[in-house]
Structure formats: structure tokens, C-alpha cells
Design a protein around this motif. Structure first.
Motif, PDB file in Angstrom:
ATOM      1  N   UNK A  31       0.829  -1.210   0.000  1.00  0.00           N
ATOM      2  CA  UNK A  31       0.000   0.000   0.000  1.00  0.00           C
ATOM      3  C   UNK A  31       0.861   1.257   0.000  1.00  0.00           C
ATOM      4  N   UNK A  32       1.956   1.232   0.733  1.00  0.00           N
ATOM      5  CA  UNK A  32       2.868   2.380   0.747  1.00  0.00           C
ATOM      6  C   UNK A  32       3.453   2.629  -0.643  1.00  0.00           C
ATOM      7  N   UNK A  33       3.842   1.567  -1.314  1.00  0.00           N
ATOM      8  CA  UNK A  33       4.452   1.691  -2.636  1.00  0.00           C
ATOM      9  C   UNK A  33       3.475   2.236  -3.674  1.00  0.00           C
ATOM     10  N   UNK A  34       2.180   1.939  -3.483  1.00  0.00           N
ATOM     11  CA  UNK A  34       1.169   2.365  -4.468  1.00  0.00           C
ATOM     12  C   UNK A  34       0.355   3.557  -3.980  1.00  0.00           C
ATOM     13  N   UNK A  46      -8.933  -4.538  -4.438  1.00  0.00           N
ATOM     14  CA  UNK A  46      -8.450  -5.005  -5.734  1.00  0.00           C
ATOM     15  C   UNK A  46      -7.513  -6.196  -5.572  1.00  0.00           C
ATOM     16  N   UNK A  47      -6.658  -6.143  -4.541  1.00  0.00           N
ATOM     17  CA  UNK A  47      -5.725  -7.242  -4.301  1.00  0.00           C
ATOM     18  C   UNK A  47      -6.485  -8.507  -3.902  1.00  0.00           C
ATOM     19  N   UNK A  48      -7.465  -8.374  -3.025  1.00  0.00           N
ATOM     20  CA  UNK A  48      -8.244  -9.539  -2.615  1.00  0.00           C
ATOM     21  C   UNK A  48      -8.972 -10.153  -3.812  1.00  0.00           C
ATOM     22  N   UNK A  49      -9.504  -9.299  -4.683  1.00  0.00           N
ATOM     23  CA  UNK A  49     -10.186  -9.806  -5.876  1.00  0.00           C
ATOM     24  C   UNK A  49      -9.210 -10.567  -6.773  1.00  0.00           C
ATOM     25  N   UNK A  50      -7.988 -10.044  -6.902  1.00  0.00           N
ATOM     26  CA  UNK A  50      -6.976 -10.728  -7.710  1.00  0.00           C
ATOM     27  C   UNK A  50      -6.599 -12.065  -7.098  1.00  0.00           C
ATOM     28  N   UNK A  51      -6.475 -12.098  -5.775  1.00  0.00           N
ATOM     29  CA  UNK A  51      -6.134 -13.368  -5.107  1.00  0.00           C
ATOM     30  C   UNK A  51      -7.228 -14.403  -5.321  1.00  0.00           C
ATOM     31  N   UNK A  66       2.513 -12.759  -4.264  1.00  0.00           N
ATOM     32  CA  UNK A  66       3.377 -11.780  -4.934  1.00  0.00           C
ATOM     33  C   UNK A  66       2.902 -11.540  -6.363  1.00  0.00           C
ATOM     34  N   UNK A  67       2.564 -12.597  -7.068  1.00  0.00           N
ATOM     35  CA  UNK A  67       2.070 -12.422  -8.441  1.00  0.00           C
ATOM     36  C   UNK A  67       0.768 -11.629  -8.454  1.00  0.00           C
ATOM     37  N   UNK A  68      -0.082 -11.849  -7.467  1.00  0.00           N
ATOM     38  CA  UNK A  68      -1.331 -11.081  -7.393  1.00  0.00           C
ATOM     39  C   UNK A  68      -1.061  -9.621  -7.076  1.00  0.00           C
ATOM     40  N   UNK A  69      -0.070  -9.337  -6.234  1.00  0.00           N
ATOM     41  CA  UNK A  69       0.305  -7.942  -5.969  1.00  0.00           C
ATOM     42  C   UNK A  69       0.813  -7.272  -7.239  1.00  0.00           C
ATOM     43  N   UNK A  70       1.652  -7.955  -7.988  1.00  0.00           N
ATOM     44  CA  UNK A  70       2.188  -7.380  -9.226  1.00  0.00           C
ATOM     45  C   UNK A  70       1.064  -7.123 -10.219  1.00  0.00           C
ATOM     46  N   UNK A  71       0.176  -8.085 -10.368  1.00  0.00           N
ATOM     47  CA  UNK A  71      -0.961  -7.917 -11.278  1.00  0.00           C
ATOM     48  C   UNK A  71      -1.816  -6.724 -10.862  1.00  0.00           C
ATOM     49  N   UNK A  72      -2.085  -6.593  -9.556  1.00  0.00           N
ATOM     50  CA  UNK A  72      -2.890  -5.478  -9.053  1.00  0.00           C
ATOM     51  C   UNK A  72      -2.183  -4.155  -9.278  1.00  0.00           C
ATOM     52  N   UNK A  73      -0.871  -4.118  -9.064  1.00  0.00           N
ATOM     53  CA  UNK A  73      -0.103  -2.885  -9.286  1.00  0.00           C
ATOM     54  C   UNK A  73      -0.191  -2.447 -10.742  1.00  0.00           C
ATOM     55  N   UNK A  78      -2.744   1.630 -14.439  1.00  0.00           N
ATOM     56  CA  UNK A  78      -2.980   1.615 -15.889  1.00  0.00           C
ATOM     57  C   UNK A  78      -1.710   1.249 -16.649  1.00  0.00           C
ATOM     58  N   UNK A  79      -1.020   0.217 -16.131  1.00  0.00           N
ATOM     59  CA  UNK A  79       0.169  -0.361 -16.750  1.00  0.00           C
ATOM     60  C   UNK A  79       1.386   0.575 -16.722  1.00  0.00           C
TER      61      UNK A  79
END
Length: 234
Positions: A31-34, A46-51, A66-73, A78-79
Motif C-alpha cells: 500500500x505504501x508503494x502504491x 483489488x488485491x483480494x479480488x486478484x487473489x 506476490x504475483x497477485x500484488x504485481x498484477x494489481x499494481x 494503468x500499466x
């Protein structure tokens, strides 16, 4: 009619040792990073939905997280997420994979005492290598008569475990902190289910307690388990 228990199976994460706390710490770091891109509450959703979406592909564990965090980020920026943020998320996952094991209070004494008179199993979900690492570091490995690392905990999975260990379901008990994974499926398979709540439990593992089920019990901590079992054996 009283039941003589032959086999006691334990969940691992947040039943024997701390786990969810480290996920929460990493999610705060995420959350700090984003923080420049979205609000914390929105990001958590959004992260929970991705998980949830990725469980079927990645399974349970740190790597899928970790993959779900990256996908959410990628999604919430917007990429346009910087490569430095992706690198930080990968580093956070590596930190989690190296984190030392912290047994919960009374775990070793309780498992050791029960192992003297019962078959003791470990039944856990998650990444094979990570779960094997945690078990090795826990110092509990020699106490277990069998270790089952599974991709999901369903009634069919539990029935298969009981069959492999030649124990009738009604003579088996599963103990854990997840109502959804450690209690409801073994009850459906015909075993006992003992719920020991943890301070933090992943939202995906929440479910309603089967309060009226004759083989369901809830305890405040693992140290109360031997007394419960003595009562059931009378």
C-alpha cells in the motif's frame, strides 16, 4: 456414544506458527508503494479480488500472493507501475520466504504430549517448498507420523488422507484456524473439526461456524486440546 480418537491432524499456518501477520506486513508495504496511485481501501479490495481470481492458477502461498500484488499494481496504475516498484514487491516476497518460523504459544508442548498416544498428521495448503522449509525450521518435524501438503482442503481430500492412513473418519480429528478449510470439510468427511481462532485470518478463509454440529468444537488456544480429547475419549 463416545469416540476413541486415533488420529489428530493439525493445520500449519496460524495454527502451529505465525503466518498471516507477515502477509499483513507485506500488504502494508504494498500500500505504501502504491500510495500515489490509489487509496489503501481500494487497493486492498483489488488485491483480494486478484487473489480470489488467481487461486485456481497459482494456488495458496507466498508466490501466488506476490504475483497477485504485481498484477494489481499493473491494473491500478494503468500499466505504468515503475519497474522499481515491481522489484520491491519481488524483494518483499523473498523476505517472506526467508522469514524465520515463530511457533505459537504452547504448540510444541501440546503436539509432543498428544503424539505419545495418537497418530499425528500435518495437513497444510500452500507452496510445497515453502511449507517444507517452515516444517524443517519449526523443530516439530519428528513429531508427525505423516505430512500432507495439498493444493486444496476439500471433503474428498480429507477422505483420501484418512484412507491412506488407515483411520476411520469418525476416529480422526482436524485442528486449525480456518473454518472454511480446517473445520467444515473434515466434518463433511465424517471426522471431528476443532476451530482455534487466530487474531488474523485471511478473508477468503472465513465461513459460518456449524454451531449445532455434534462433532464441532471451538477452543481458545491449542493448549486446551488435550483436555478436550480426554473428554471425548471417556
Amino acid at each position: 456414544m463416545s469416540v476413541k480418537l486415533a488420529t489428530i491432524a493439525f493445520d500449519a499456518d496460524d495454527t502451529l506458527w505465525e503466518n498471516e501477520a507477515f502477509f499483513r506486513m507485506t500488504q502494508e508495504r504494498f500500500a505504501d508503494l502504491l500510495s500515489d496511485y490509489t487509496e489503501r481501501d481500494h487497493l486492498a479490495g483489488r488485491l483480494l479480488a486478484a487473489e480470489r481470481r488467481n487461486l485456481g492458477q497459482y494456488g495458496f502461498g507466498i508466490k501466488g500472493f506476490v504475483l497477485s500484488m504485481i498484477e494489481t499494481a499493473i491494473e491500478v496504475t494503468d500499466q505504468s507501475v515503475p519497474a522499481s516498484v515491481i522489484a520491491e514487491l519481488i524483494a518483499a516476497g523473498q523476505d517472506m520466504l526467508r522469514h524465520p518460523i515463530h511457533l505459537l504459544d504452547g504448540v510444541e508442548e501440546t503436539v509432543r504430549a498428544l503424539a505419545e498416544q495418537h497418530e499425528i498428521l500435518l495437513v497444510t495448503k500452500g507452496d510445497l517448498l515453502d511449507q517444507e522449509r517452515k516444517l524443517a525450521q519449526s523443530g516439530l518435524g519428528d513429531l508427525f507420523d505423516g505430512v500432507e501438503i495439498v493444493s486444496a482442503k476439500t471433503p474428498e481430500v480429507y477422505a483420501g488422507i484418512f484412507a491412506r492412513h488407515n483411520v476411520a473418519p469418525e476416529a480422526a480429528m482436524m485442528v486449525g484456524n480456518s473454518m472454511k478449510s480446517d473445520v467444515l470439510p473434515p466434518l463433511e468427511a465424517g471426522a471431528w473439526g476443532v476451530f482455534i481462532p487466530h487474531n488474523w485470518t485471511w478473508e477468503i478463509e472465513h465461513a459460518e461456524a456449524p454451531e449445532d454440529h455434534p462433532r464441532y468444537r471451538q477452543l481458545g488456544d491449542l493448549g486446551a486440546l488435550p483436555t478436550l480429547i480426554e473428554t471425548l475419549d471417556l
